[in-house]
Every structure is written in C-alpha cells, then in structure tokens.
Design a protein around this motif. Structure first.
Motif, PDB file in Angstrom:
ATOM      1  N   HIS A   1     -64.114  24.755 -20.514  1.00 16.26           N
ATOM      2  CA  HIS A   1     -65.403  24.312 -21.066  1.00 16.26           C
ATOM      3  C   HIS A   1     -66.546  24.934 -20.271  1.00 16.26           C
ATOM      4  CE1 HIS A   1     -68.925  21.889 -21.779  1.00 16.26           C
ATOM      5  NE2 HIS A   1     -68.913  21.465 -20.529  1.00 16.26           N
ATOM      6  N   SER A   2     -67.582  25.323 -20.967  1.00 19.13           N
ATOM      7  CA  SER A   2     -68.756  25.823 -20.262  1.00 19.13           C
ATOM      8  C   SER A   2     -69.955  25.854 -21.200  1.00 19.13           C
ATOM      9  CB  SER A   2     -68.497  27.239 -19.716  1.00 19.13           C
ATOM     10  OG  SER A   2     -69.575  27.661 -18.897  1.00 19.13           O
ATOM     11  N   SER A   3     -71.112  26.109 -20.607  1.00 20.68           N
ATOM     12  CA  SER A   3     -72.354  26.244 -21.348  1.00 20.68           C
ATOM     13  C   SER A   3     -73.017  27.535 -20.900  1.00 20.68           C
ATOM     14  CB  SER A   3     -73.267  25.045 -21.065  1.00 20.68           C
ATOM     15  OG  SER A   3     -74.516  25.220 -21.687  1.00 20.68           O
ATOM     16  N   GLU A   4     -73.427  28.353 -21.867  1.00 21.46           N
ATOM     17  CA  GLU A   4     -74.111  29.597 -21.557  1.00 21.46           C
ATOM     18  C   GLU A   4     -75.519  29.591 -22.131  1.00 21.46           C
ATOM     19  OE1 GLU A   4     -70.628  30.415 -22.789  1.00 21.46           O
ATOM     20  OE2 GLU A   4     -70.180  30.223 -20.665  1.00 21.46           O
ATOM     21  N   SER A   5     -76.454  30.203 -21.406  1.00 18.18           N
ATOM     22  CA  SER A   5     -77.828  30.343 -21.875  1.00 18.18           C
ATOM     23  C   SER A   5     -78.116  31.819 -22.104  1.00 18.18           C
ATOM     24  CB  SER A   5     -78.811  29.766 -20.845  1.00 18.18           C
ATOM     25  OG  SER A   5     -78.612  28.376 -20.682  1.00 18.18           O
ATOM     26  N   TYR A   6     -78.186  32.209 -23.358  1.00 19.50           N
ATOM     27  CA  TYR A   6     -78.465  33.603 -23.704  1.00 19.50           C
ATOM     28  C   TYR A   6     -79.976  33.812 -23.702  1.00 19.50           C
ATOM     29  CZ  TYR A   6     -73.590  34.351 -24.895  1.00 19.50           C
ATOM     30  OH  TYR A   6     -72.225  34.486 -24.832  1.00 19.50           O
ATOM     31  N   ASP A   7     -80.448  34.617 -22.755  1.00 23.36           N
ATOM     32  CA  ASP A   7     -81.891  34.740 -22.568  1.00 23.36           C
ATOM     33  C   ASP A   7     -82.392  36.180 -22.563  1.00 23.36           C
ATOM     34  OD1 ASP A   7     -80.596  35.368 -20.241  1.00 23.36           O
ATOM     35  OD2 ASP A   7     -81.663  33.951 -18.974  1.00 23.36           O
TER      36      ASP A   7
ATOM     37  N   GLY B   1     -78.700  38.453 -33.708  1.00 23.83           N
ATOM     38  CA  GLY B   1     -78.938  39.693 -32.990  1.00 23.83           C
ATOM     39  C   GLY B   1     -77.973  39.893 -31.852  1.00 23.83           C
ATOM     40  N   ARG B   2     -78.325  40.794 -30.937  1.00 25.72           N
ATOM     41  CA  ARG B   2     -77.505  41.116 -29.765  1.00 25.72           C
ATOM     42  C   ARG B   2     -78.148  40.480 -28.537  1.00 25.72           C
ATOM     43  NH1 ARG B   2     -78.024  46.288 -28.625  1.00 25.72           N
ATOM     44  NH2 ARG B   2     -79.636  46.741 -30.166  1.00 25.72           N
ATOM     45  N   TRP B   3     -77.358  39.663 -27.822  1.00 23.41           N
ATOM     46  CA  TRP B   3     -77.873  38.896 -26.697  1.00 23.41           C
ATOM     47  C   TRP B   3     -76.972  39.016 -25.476  1.00 23.41           C
ATOM     48  CZ3 TRP B   3     -82.353  35.916 -26.580  1.00 23.41           C
ATOM     49  CH2 TRP B   3     -82.997  35.727 -27.807  1.00 23.41           C
ATOM     50  N   SER B   4     -77.579  38.782 -24.303  1.00 20.47           N
ATOM     51  CA  SER B   4     -76.818  38.740 -23.052  1.00 20.47           C
ATOM     52  C   SER B   4     -77.177  37.480 -22.278  1.00 20.47           C
ATOM     53  CB  SER B   4     -77.137  39.960 -22.173  1.00 20.47           C
ATOM     54  OG  SER B   4     -76.774  41.155 -22.806  1.00 20.47           O
ATOM     55  N   ASP B   5     -76.195  36.963 -21.556  1.00 13.52           N
ATOM     56  CA  ASP B   5     -76.409  35.896 -20.575  1.00 13.52           C
ATOM     57  C   ASP B   5     -76.104  36.508 -19.218  1.00 13.52           C
ATOM     58  OD1 ASP B   5     -76.398  33.765 -18.868  1.00 13.52           O
ATOM     59  OD2 ASP B   5     -74.832  32.636 -19.890  1.00 13.52           O
ATOM     60  N   LEU B   6     -77.146  36.872 -18.503  1.00  9.39           N
ATOM     61  CA  LEU B   6     -76.943  37.575 -17.236  1.00  9.39           C
ATOM     62  C   LEU B   6     -76.219  36.708 -16.216  1.00  9.39           C
ATOM     63  CD1 LEU B   6     -80.346  39.467 -16.860  1.00  9.39           C
ATOM     64  CD2 LEU B   6     -78.192  40.291 -17.819  1.00  9.39           C
ATOM     65  N   GLY B   7     -76.404  35.392 -16.310  1.00 10.44           N
ATOM     66  CA  GLY B   7     -75.773  34.504 -15.341  1.00 10.44           C
ATOM     67  C   GLY B   7     -74.266  34.466 -15.455  1.00 10.44           C
ATOM     68  N   SER B   8     -73.748  34.478 -16.686  1.00 13.67           N
ATOM     69  CA  SER B   8     -72.300  34.362 -16.886  1.00 13.67           C
ATOM     70  C   SER B   8     -71.642  35.693 -17.203  1.00 13.67           C
ATOM     71  CB  SER B   8     -72.010  33.386 -18.032  1.00 13.67           C
ATOM     72  OG  SER B   8     -72.459  33.924 -19.269  1.00 13.67           O
ATOM     73  N   GLY B   9     -72.443  36.719 -17.522  1.00 20.35           N
ATOM     74  CA  GLY B   9     -71.868  38.007 -17.869  1.00 20.35           C
ATOM     75  C   GLY B   9     -71.400  38.111 -19.308  1.00 20.35           C
ATOM     76  N   TYR B  10     -71.814  37.177 -20.158  1.00 19.14           N
ATOM     77  CA  TYR B  10     -71.443  37.221 -21.566  1.00 19.14           C
ATOM     78  C   TYR B  10     -72.420  38.091 -22.355  1.00 19.14           C
ATOM     79  CZ  TYR B  10     -67.868  33.516 -21.690  1.00 19.14           C
ATOM     80  OH  TYR B  10     -66.726  32.786 -21.550  1.00 19.14           O
ATOM     81  N   ASP B  11     -71.900  38.784 -23.367  1.00 19.63           N
ATOM     82  CA  ASP B  11     -72.711  39.480 -24.368  1.00 19.63           C
ATOM     83  C   ASP B  11     -72.211  39.051 -25.737  1.00 19.63           C
ATOM     84  OD1 ASP B  11     -74.516  41.588 -22.999  1.00 19.63           O
ATOM     85  OD2 ASP B  11     -72.571  41.852 -22.020  1.00 19.63           O
TER      86      ASP B  11
ATOM     87  N   THR C   1     -68.233  39.427 -25.733  1.00 21.42           N
ATOM     88  CA  THR C   1     -67.444  40.014 -24.656  1.00 21.42           C
ATOM     89  C   THR C   1     -67.875  39.410 -23.328  1.00 21.42           C
ATOM     90  OG1 THR C   1     -69.016  41.849 -24.437  1.00 21.42           O
ATOM     91  CG2 THR C   1     -67.097  42.216 -25.838  1.00 21.42           C
ATOM     92  N   TYR C   2     -66.956  39.428 -22.354  1.00 19.12           N
ATOM     93  CA  TYR C   2     -67.260  38.953 -21.010  1.00 19.12           C
ATOM     94  C   TYR C   2     -66.205  39.493 -20.058  1.00 19.12           C
ATOM     95  CZ  TYR C   2     -63.522  35.524 -21.752  1.00 19.12           C
ATOM     96  OH  TYR C   2     -62.307  34.913 -22.013  1.00 19.12           O
ATOM     97  N   GLY C   3     -66.478  39.373 -18.766  1.00 22.28           N
ATOM     98  CA  GLY C   3     -65.467  39.730 -17.775  1.00 22.28           C
ATOM     99  C   GLY C   3     -65.688  41.038 -17.053  1.00 22.28           C
ATOM    100  N   GLY C   4     -66.832  41.706 -17.321  1.00 26.28           N
ATOM    101  CA  GLY C   4     -67.114  42.928 -16.581  1.00 26.28           C
ATOM    102  C   GLY C   4     -66.082  44.019 -16.851  1.00 26.28           C
ATOM    103  N   ALA C   5     -65.512  44.570 -15.757  1.00 27.89           N
ATOM    104  CA  ALA C   5     -64.542  45.663 -15.891  1.00 27.89           C
ATOM    105  C   ALA C   5     -63.285  45.211 -16.636  1.00 27.89           C
ATOM    106  CB  ALA C   5     -64.178  46.214 -14.522  1.00 27.89           C
TER     107      ALA C   5
END
Length: 292
Positions: free
Chosen positions: A248-254, A154-164, A181-185
C-alpha cells in the motif's frame, strides 16, 4: 503592557480555535470500524457546509452538511469491473450525536451507506471521535480548488517515489487507462484502468512480471499542482498493512510532462507477457487492438 497582554491572549485564543473544534462539529479524527470499515481512522475537515473525509487511506467521503447530518458520496479504488463485483462508490448519510457532557471527544457519528444504484441502505454503525484536533487538508484529502480534474490526464512524474505515469481518457464511456513505470534501472511496469465518477478516478492496476494486482484511487489535492493516487494490493489487510509500502502507498504526482497519446497510455501491452490482463482491457476499453 495591557495591550500586549490582550494581543497575546488573542493570539492564543485564535490558535486554540484553529487546532481544536467546538462541540457539535464533525471536524476531527474518528474511528473507522463500521460502514466502509478498514480499522484505522477517518479524518474529517469542513469548509462552510462542505464535508471532506478520508478513511484508512482507502476511501474518501464528499458531502454537504445540513444541521447535524451530512449526506454525500463515498469513493474507493476499484471502479466497477467483473473482479470487483460492486461499484466502489455510492451514497452515504451520517448524523452527529452530541454527548450531554459537552466534551467533543464523546461525540459519535452513525448512519447509512449504499452501493451506487443498489437502492438498499446498509448500516453505518457508531464511530467515536479519537481527537478534536483539526486535521490538515492532506489528511482529509481536500481536493484542489485550482487544479481541474481533467488536468490529471497526460504524462506525470512523482519525483519522491520515482513513479511515472501516462493517463488517457475514453470520454464517451468516462473510463480512464494508464501505463506507469517505477524502479529506476530495474524498471517495473504496470497498467491501470477504471471509471471516472464526479471527476474522481477509481480503478484497478496490474503488473504482469510478479502477477500483482490491486485497486487505486485518484483525485486532486489542495496545495498540490497535480494529483494524489492511493493504491492497495488485493492481498493486503488494510489495518495491519497500512505502513507496508510493498502492499500500500500514496503517491503525489506533481511534475507535468505534457499530453499523452493513447499509444503511450497503452504501451504496457507492448510486452507479450502482459497478455494476462489484456482481455480485461479489451472488454473495458476496446482500444488495445487499435494500436497493437
């Protein structure tokens, strides 16, 4: 007064039981210098006979304990594409050796591991215990008991990192594909694809703008209404770059934003500059031409 003292003592004993482990337990923090070695550490949690391990923020171990031996499967990002060469999962077996001085810190584990389908056992050398403190479920990457792995789609976002991200599945082949996608503007976009084994997602990611690529691993996480992704850049040194969030990083899509269509999951290929990775996607999925 005596009852209060006894109650206080009981609370202290329970606290000690929760945060430290007895002799003969796999639970704790271990070195990660052999076997699937990345030089940081291996965290282990146990629930009944179930074994959960997460090593060097790179791979996970899932297994079953019988006596002093655990057998199961290791998983790492990558999957099984031509650029990987070998499947990034397979069987393992580790045996706990207790030291005679009854100090849990002197225990060791060692055993064997293999690539899936290889039929050749490789040595997993001695790992020593770093700490007897019981790790958190997040440190061990214990999967959720309430979130189904199909719910990752599905379609998810990680508000902490700004990833979708938009994740789809090619069901007959147990493959997944996603555009993120990530990086805002200053929007950055990438494409990920891989295999699903025992419900765990393992794949590669590519970003055409900066010609970046690497591996990633997805699974649910205890206490999270979503899932975790851990990723690495192919150029990274896992031990040296563990804290470098550019490699390297870890994202939590919530945050779940609804179902995703195949077109949304393949939207990365709307850009002509994504053609560098298009051939790999065509080979792996055979889907790009259906939409673009």
């Amino acid at each position: 007064v005596c009852k209060l003292k006894m109650k206080f003592l009981a609370v202290v004993l329970v606290a000690l039981a929760v945060t430290h482990v007895a002799v003969g337990s796999f639970v704790g923090e271990w070195t990660n210098d052999s076997g699937r070695a990345y030089g940081v550490s291996l965290y282990v949690c146990v629930s009944g006979s179930n074994f959960y391990g997460y090593y060097s923020e790179t791979g996970i171990l899932r297994g079953t304990i019988a006596g002093s031996t655990v057998t199961g499967t290791w998983y790492e990002g990558g999957g099984h594409f031509p650029s990987i060469g070998q499947p990034t999962w397979g069987p393992f077996s580790l045996t706990l050796e207790e030291d005679t001085d009854t100090d849990p810190a002197d225990d060791t584990i060692s055993g064997t591991w293999s690539y899936a389908g290889e039929g050749v056992s490789r040595v997993w050398g001695v790992e020593t215990r770093i700490s007897t403190t019981a790790p958190s479920s997040s440190q061990c990457w214990v999967p959720s008991s309430t979130v189904d792995r199909d719910d990752i789609l599905g379609r998810w976002s990680d508000l902490g990192s700004g990833y979708d991200t938009r994740i789809c599945r090619d069901t007959p082949e147990d493959l997944f594909f996603a555009t993120y996608t990530y990086g805002g503007a200053d929007l950055n976009e990438g494409f990920a694809q891989g295999v699903i084994v025992n419900g765990i997602y393992m794949g590669e990611w590519n970003e055409h703008v900066a010609s970046l690529s690497g591996t990633e691993l997805y699974d649910t996480l205890d206490g999270l209404d979503g899932f975790r992704i851990v990723w690495w850049d192919y150029s990274a040194d896992h031990a040296a770059d563990i804290n470098d969030d550019t490699l390297h990083s870890s994202e939590s899509y919530d945050v779940y934003n609804g179902k995703a269509t195949d077109k949304q999951c393949l939207s990365y290929f709307d850009s002509s500059s994504a053609s560098l990775v298009a051939p790999l996607a065509v080979v792996a999925l055979g889907l790009v031409g259906q939409f673009f």
